[in-house]
Design a protein around this motif. Sequence first.
Motif, PDB file in Angstrom:
ATOM      1  N   UNK A  66      34.698  15.885 -16.873  1.00 31.24           N
ATOM      2  CA  UNK A  66      34.634  16.566 -15.582  1.00 31.24           C
ATOM      3  C   UNK A  66      34.711  15.605 -14.419  1.00 31.24           C
ATOM      4  N   UNK A  67      34.082  14.458 -14.558  1.00 34.92           N
ATOM      5  CA  UNK A  67      34.104  13.470 -13.480  1.00 34.92           C
ATOM      6  C   UNK A  67      35.514  12.909 -13.313  1.00 34.92           C
ATOM      7  N   UNK A  68      36.213  12.693 -14.433  1.00 41.80           N
ATOM      8  CA  UNK A  68      37.592  12.199 -14.345  1.00 41.80           C
ATOM      9  C   UNK A  68      38.453  13.187 -13.560  1.00 41.80           C
ATOM     10  N   UNK A  69      38.249  14.486 -13.816  1.00 37.89           N
ATOM     11  CA  UNK A  69      39.002  15.500 -13.061  1.00 37.89           C
ATOM     12  C   UNK A  69      38.585  15.491 -11.594  1.00 37.89           C
ATOM     13  N   UNK A  70      37.285  15.320 -11.373  1.00 34.61           N
ATOM     14  CA  UNK A  70      36.774  15.302  -9.998  1.00 34.61           C
ATOM     15  C   UNK A  70      37.338  14.120  -9.217  1.00 34.61           C
ATOM     16  N   UNK A  71      37.485  12.980  -9.885  1.00 34.62           N
ATOM     17  CA  UNK A  71      38.045  11.801  -9.226  1.00 34.62           C
ATOM     18  C   UNK A  71      39.558  11.920  -9.053  1.00 34.62           C
ATOM     19  N   UNK A  72      40.197  12.642  -9.968  1.00 27.34           N
ATOM     20  CA  UNK A  72      41.655  12.711  -9.934  1.00 27.34           C
ATOM     21  C   UNK A  72      42.178  13.387  -8.672  1.00 27.34           C
ATOM     22  N   UNK A  73      41.459  14.413  -8.198  1.00 22.11           N
ATOM     23  CA  UNK A  73      41.935  15.148  -7.022  1.00 22.11           C
ATOM     24  C   UNK A  73      42.021  14.271  -5.768  1.00 22.11           C
ATOM     25  N   UNK A  74      40.925  13.619  -5.335  1.00 24.38           N
ATOM     26  CA  UNK A  74      41.055  12.793  -4.119  1.00 24.38           C
ATOM     27  C   UNK A  74      41.967  11.589  -4.307  1.00 24.38           C
TER      28      UNK A  74
END
Length: 306
Positions: A66-74
């Motif tokens: 989930x964190x990888x996805x969260x970081x991917x957006x910005x």
Amino acid sequence: VPVDANCTPRIGGNGRRVGTVWVGRPTAELKRAYHEMRAAHEALKRTQQQLLHSEKMASLGQLVAGVAHELNNPISFVLGNVHALRKYCDRLQTYMAALHAHEPEPVLQALRQKLRIEHLLGDLPSLIEGTLEGAQRTADIVHGLKRFSAMDSEERVPVNLVEVIERAIHWVQKGRPTPVDVRWQAGTPCTVMGSAGQLQQVMMNLLQNAFDAVGGPGVVSPCVWVSLACDADAVRVSVRDNGPGVPPEHLLRIFDPFFTTKPVGKGTGLGLSISYGIVEQHGGRLSARNAEGGGAEFVLELPKAQ
């Protein structure tokens, strides 16, 4: 030789004193025993802290996807803006070269329209602002992970439980492959004295267990309710789910170390036990029960900061 002495009277069958037992022990032996006990106590505290940190790292590992996805957006947003800025830079260099070459005004005007310099200059501020925003979001996410994974100090400071609950919901939701409906309404700030990292670990553990409970077969509309009540002396946090609940024979053992009802490889049996210890250290109480409408309910009670 310094001696620690102890005298005990001996009473006969007729109730009269028949003698005295005198025990003398060198003080150095007592000091050695005390030092050994203190060393064992310190080793136990270190082991407990390591166990606490290990369980936190296990929880952190579940959030990686989930964190990888969260970081991917910005990060993707920043990369897109940087590519646009590089193209704008090339066009500006072309126009500036024409200016320095003292091209006639009609040529400069045509080049200005071809390179869309007016549009470029108007778009630059928003591109830069968006890039800074994406970078700041990335920094905030990394800072939150560092704060959660860091070893907690023993210092107790005022902690707003509303912020702790919202961060816990955010991180646990990001670690789920499919979102879960969370019913939570943030109210007025409610402050307790404690460690923000440890309290967030407790909330994430309770939420993770609730999400796992509603993620199994047979749960049609998975839902988790989180409520916060605050009075003059105490704070009460409730986490309830609409899963199958806890079997009655497991309620008495649910906070025991290494006790888990999850399949092998899915749980360590330490999360609730460590959470229980953290809450006790904060002068509070953690309890579990089956809700009247079905599902399990965990109630966290903490003394309110005066």
